[in-house]
Write a protein that holds these residues in place. Structure first.
Motif, PDB file in Angstrom:
ATOM      1  N   TYR A  47       1.050  -1.336   0.290  1.00 51.08           N
ATOM      2  CA  TYR A  47      -0.513  -0.257  -0.478  1.00 51.08           C
ATOM      3  C   TYR A  47       0.860   1.642   0.112  1.00 51.08           C
ATOM      4  CZ  TYR A  47      -3.116   3.509   1.736  1.00 51.08           C
ATOM      5  OH  TYR A  47      -3.483   4.746   1.709  1.00 51.08           O
ATOM      6  N   PHE A  48       0.737   2.235  -0.823  1.00 49.74           N
ATOM      7  CA  PHE A  48       1.367   3.757  -1.253  1.00 49.74           C
ATOM      8  C   PHE A  48       0.693   4.524  -1.539  1.00 49.74           C
ATOM      9  CE2 PHE A  48       1.492   1.217  -4.760  1.00 49.74           C
ATOM     10  CZ  PHE A  48       1.820   2.156  -5.797  1.00 49.74           C
ATOM     11  N   ARG A  49       1.440   5.628  -0.913  1.00 48.39           N
ATOM     12  CA  ARG A  49       1.158   6.950  -1.371  1.00 48.39           C
ATOM     13  C   ARG A  49       2.093   7.301  -2.513  1.00 48.39           C
ATOM     14  NH1 ARG A  49      -2.702   9.946   2.572  1.00 48.39           N
ATOM     15  NH2 ARG A  49      -3.328   8.078   3.302  1.00 48.39           N
ATOM     16  N   PRO A  50       1.696   7.603  -3.536  1.00 48.76           N
ATOM     17  CA  PRO A  50       3.243   8.075  -4.964  1.00 48.76           C
ATOM     18  C   PRO A  50       3.791   9.320  -4.933  1.00 48.76           C
ATOM     19  CG  PRO A  50       1.085   8.051  -5.706  1.00 48.76           C
ATOM     20  CD  PRO A  50       0.708   7.581  -4.215  1.00 48.76           C
ATOM     21  N   ARG A  51       4.879   8.820  -5.101  1.00 45.04           N
ATOM     22  CA  ARG A  51       5.185  10.687  -5.251  1.00 45.04           C
ATOM     23  C   ARG A  51       4.814  11.514  -6.342  1.00 45.04           C
ATOM     24  NH1 ARG A  51      11.925   7.163  -4.374  1.00 45.04           N
ATOM     25  NH2 ARG A  51      11.351   7.902  -2.658  1.00 45.04           N
ATOM     26  N   ALA A  52       5.102  12.436  -6.875  1.00 49.19           N
ATOM     27  CA  ALA A  52       4.734  12.900  -7.797  1.00 49.19           C
ATOM     28  C   ALA A  52       4.891  12.549  -9.168  1.00 49.19           C
ATOM     29  CB  ALA A  52       3.799  14.610  -7.419  1.00 49.19           C
ATOM     30  N   TYR A  53       6.296  12.148  -9.319  1.00 49.09           N
ATOM     31  CA  TYR A  53       6.624  12.057 -10.661  1.00 49.09           C
ATOM     32  C   TYR A  53       6.102  10.570 -11.147  1.00 49.09           C
ATOM     33  CZ  TYR A  53      10.748  10.128  -8.565  1.00 49.09           C
ATOM     34  OH  TYR A  53      11.279   9.859  -7.858  1.00 49.09           O
ATOM     35  N   TRP A  54       5.450   9.582 -10.349  1.00 48.52           N
ATOM     36  CA  TRP A  54       5.140   8.035 -10.807  1.00 48.52           C
ATOM     37  C   TRP A  54       3.680   8.458 -11.728  1.00 48.52           C
ATOM     38  CZ3 TRP A  54       6.051   5.061  -6.256  1.00 48.52           C
ATOM     39  CH2 TRP A  54       7.125   5.270  -5.274  1.00 48.52           C
ATOM     40  N   SER A  55       3.729   9.129 -11.458  1.00 46.54           N
ATOM     41  CA  SER A  55       1.778   9.201 -12.388  1.00 46.54           C
ATOM     42  C   SER A  55       1.922   8.406 -13.998  1.00 46.54           C
ATOM     43  CB  SER A  55       1.260  10.231 -12.797  1.00 46.54           C
ATOM     44  OG  SER A  55       2.409  11.534 -13.243  1.00 46.54           O
ATOM     45  N   ASP A  56       2.341   8.476 -13.960  1.00 46.91           N
ATOM     46  CA  ASP A  56       2.548   8.117 -15.733  1.00 46.91           C
ATOM     47  C   ASP A  56       2.572   6.735 -15.595  1.00 46.91           C
ATOM     48  OD1 ASP A  56       2.202  10.373 -17.018  1.00 46.91           O
ATOM     49  OD2 ASP A  56       4.245  10.138 -18.042  1.00 46.91           O
ATOM     50  N   TRP A  57       3.219   5.490 -14.299  1.00 47.43           N
ATOM     51  CA  TRP A  57       3.494   4.762 -14.403  1.00 47.43           C
ATOM     52  C   TRP A  57       2.792   3.817 -13.431  1.00 47.43           C
ATOM     53  CZ3 TRP A  57       8.513   5.971 -11.717  1.00 47.43           C
ATOM     54  CH2 TRP A  57       9.712   6.806 -12.470  1.00 47.43           C
ATOM     55  N   ALA A  88      16.371  14.362 -10.520  1.00 48.79           N
ATOM     56  CA  ALA A  88      16.309  15.531  -9.911  1.00 48.79           C
ATOM     57  C   ALA A  88      14.248  15.761  -8.996  1.00 48.79           C
ATOM     58  CB  ALA A  88      16.011  16.834 -10.574  1.00 48.79           C
ATOM     59  N   CYS A  89      14.396  15.061  -8.980  1.00 49.68           N
ATOM     60  CA  CYS A  89      13.067  15.162  -8.027  1.00 49.68           C
ATOM     61  C   CYS A  89      13.711  14.104  -7.259  1.00 49.68           C
ATOM     62  CB  CYS A  89      11.599  14.240  -9.280  1.00 49.68           C
ATOM     63  SG  CYS A  89      10.902  14.969 -10.450  1.00 49.68           S
ATOM     64  N   GLN A  90      14.353  13.344  -6.997  1.00 47.92           N
ATOM     65  CA  GLN A  90      14.287  12.379  -5.880  1.00 47.92           C
ATOM     66  C   GLN A  90      14.833  13.686  -4.949  1.00 47.92           C
ATOM     67  OE1 GLN A  90      16.844   8.887  -7.490  1.00 47.92           O
ATOM     68  NE2 GLN A  90      14.204   7.530  -7.208  1.00 47.92           N
ATOM     69  N   TYR A  91      15.948  13.840  -5.756  1.00 50.64           N
ATOM     70  CA  TYR A  91      16.809  14.651  -4.804  1.00 50.64           C
ATOM     71  C   TYR A  91      15.956  15.418  -3.865  1.00 50.64           C
ATOM     72  CZ  TYR A  91      21.104  17.600  -3.643  1.00 50.64           C
ATOM     73  OH  TYR A  91      21.949  19.170  -2.698  1.00 50.64           O
ATOM     74  N   PHE A 115      12.683  19.607 -16.886  1.00 45.11           N
ATOM     75  CA  PHE A 115      12.214  19.551 -16.342  1.00 45.11           C
ATOM     76  C   PHE A 115      10.702  19.986 -16.592  1.00 45.11           C
ATOM     77  CE2 PHE A 115       9.874  19.923 -12.142  1.00 45.11           C
ATOM     78  CZ  PHE A 115      10.672  19.155 -11.318  1.00 45.11           C
ATOM     79  N   ARG A 116      10.925  21.427 -17.043  1.00 43.37           N
ATOM     80  CA  ARG A 116       9.531  21.904 -17.201  1.00 43.37           C
ATOM     81  C   ARG A 116       8.892  20.569 -18.128  1.00 43.37           C
ATOM     82  NH1 ARG A 116       6.037  26.550 -17.443  1.00 43.37           N
ATOM     83  NH2 ARG A 116       7.395  26.809 -16.356  1.00 43.37           N
ATOM     84  N   GLU A 117       9.506  20.761 -18.993  1.00 40.43           N
ATOM     85  CA  GLU A 117       9.116  19.953 -20.502  1.00 40.43           C
ATOM     86  C   GLU A 117       8.613  18.055 -20.495  1.00 40.43           C
ATOM     87  OE1 GLU A 117      11.145  18.792 -24.605  1.00 40.43           O
ATOM     88  OE2 GLU A 117      11.960  17.566 -23.283  1.00 40.43           O
ATOM     89  N   ARG A 147       8.111  25.674  -8.561  1.00 45.46           N
ATOM     90  CA  ARG A 147       6.865  24.633  -8.510  1.00 45.46           C
ATOM     91  C   ARG A 147       6.655  23.709  -8.168  1.00 45.46           C
ATOM     92  NH1 ARG A 147       1.568  26.902  -9.939  1.00 45.46           N
ATOM     93  NH2 ARG A 147      -0.384  25.756  -9.975  1.00 45.46           N
ATOM     94  N   TRP A 148       7.305  22.312  -8.428  1.00 48.63           N
ATOM     95  CA  TRP A 148       6.826  21.552  -8.221  1.00 48.63           C
ATOM     96  C   TRP A 148       7.234  20.663  -7.264  1.00 48.63           C
ATOM     97  CZ3 TRP A 148      10.055  17.016  -6.730  1.00 48.63           C
ATOM     98  CH2 TRP A 148       9.771  15.663  -7.358  1.00 48.63           C
ATOM     99  N   ARG A 149       8.129  21.309  -6.409  1.00 46.76           N
ATOM    100  CA  ARG A 149       9.082  21.437  -5.033  1.00 46.76           C
ATOM    101  C   ARG A 149       7.623  21.900  -3.660  1.00 46.76           C
ATOM    102  NH1 ARG A 149      14.237  24.583  -3.017  1.00 46.76           N
ATOM    103  NH2 ARG A 149      12.681  26.519  -2.735  1.00 46.76           N
TER     104      ARG A 149
END
Length: 305
Positions: A102-112, A187-190, A219-221, A229-231
């Protein structure tokens, strides 16, 4: 026919009443006919997070009625948030052993976070026999790492989960998702690992071996917003979770996500969420209590009952 069990507060995630309030919880559920775990879970409004489930022995029954299907050894399931849950051991099998996260995802996982084969919010991917050991070991590593007590146990477990999700997308024969550039992921992980710090883009760029301008463009692409903004998005997401799952003072939560000034934290939070941190905590508690009140568990009736 089934007996209904009333939910109670529970510290064991395998038993009714456990409150999944963390970033990640993992385990192995060994259900055997007539055993202590042989019941059906019924959560009509699902859960706030995602669940990955891998059948390692026997068969499970998901849903009932016309939507019902059985999952067999090697079936990887992905339950979307708020998807109704109704599952247990298949009546046609004497066991259902399944690993789960069970998990709450990191935001950049959305496509997976979706499989191409999906039924009512539950994705399904059948793994060939040659891959089952690899995925079984990944699930076990996530559980063992998360429970290890190591200093960065949760972050390490989340990294292993990220690998598991990527492998699932890679093996989904109908998936056309493009995996993001590894430097953007790094970069997201950092940034996530240094959420409370005022990390500048130059520092992040140096960490991922890119120039600041190239990182900003990439990053924006790929993420759709700039890095700052992502942070801020990640800070609000983390603050929401802490407000939902802890009793930490609001000022402490603000500092933990990078806002030393409580008033400024409240303004940012209200702008993004629409309510103040204190109102959000109160509403979340009320909603959680209502959700738990509707959860039920059913134990199959024995033949002599």
């Amino acid at each position: 026919m089934y007996h209904r069990l009333a939910p109670v507060t529970q510290s064991n995630p395998l038993l009714p009443g456990y409150q999944f309030g963390a970033w990640l919880v993992a385990g192995l559920t060994p259900i055997n006919a007539d055993g202590p775990l042989d019941f059906f879970v019924d959560r009509p409004h699902g859960m706030k997070g995602y669940i990955l489930n891998l059948t390692v022995k026997g068969r499970g029954r998901i849903f009932d009625g016309d939507a019902a299907f059985d999952c067999e050894e090697g079936d990887l399931l992905l339950f979307q948030p708020k998807t109704p849950h109704y599952y247990g051991r298949s009546p046609d099998s004497n066991a259902w052993h399944h690993r789960w996260v069970y998990f709450r995802p990191r935001a950049y996982w959305s496509d997976w976070l979706s499989f191409q084969d999906e039924v009512q919010g539950v994705g399904r991917l059948h793994l060939p026999e040659a891959l089952r050991g690899e995925f079984d070991r990944l699930f076990a590593s996530i559980e063992n790492t998360h429970n290890s007590g190591r200093r960065f146990a949760e972050e390490l477990a989340m990294n292993l989960l990220e690998r598991l999700l990527l492998r699932a997308v890679e093996e989904d024969p109908r998936s056309h998702q493009q995996v993001r550039d590894s430097r953007v992921i790094e970069a997201c992980q950092y940034v996530t690992s240094n959420l409370a710090a005022e990390v500048k883009i130059e520092e992040v760029a140096k960490h991922v071996c890119l120039s600041p301008s190239r990182l900003a463009h990439l990053f924006r692409e790929q993420m759709g917003v700039n890095l700052l903004r992502w942070r801020e998005d990640q800070r609000v997401i983390r603050a929401r979770l802490l407000l939902q799952t802890t009793q930490e003072p609001i000022a402490s939560i603000g500092r933990e996500v990078g806002y030393d000034d409580q008033l400024y934290f409240s303004r940012v939070f209200r702008k993004r969420v629409g309510v103040s941190p204190s109102d959000f905590r109160r509403r979340s508690l009320d909603a959680h209590d209502a959700l738990v009140a509707q959860e039920t568990w059913y134990v199959p009736r024995r033949a002599n009952e």
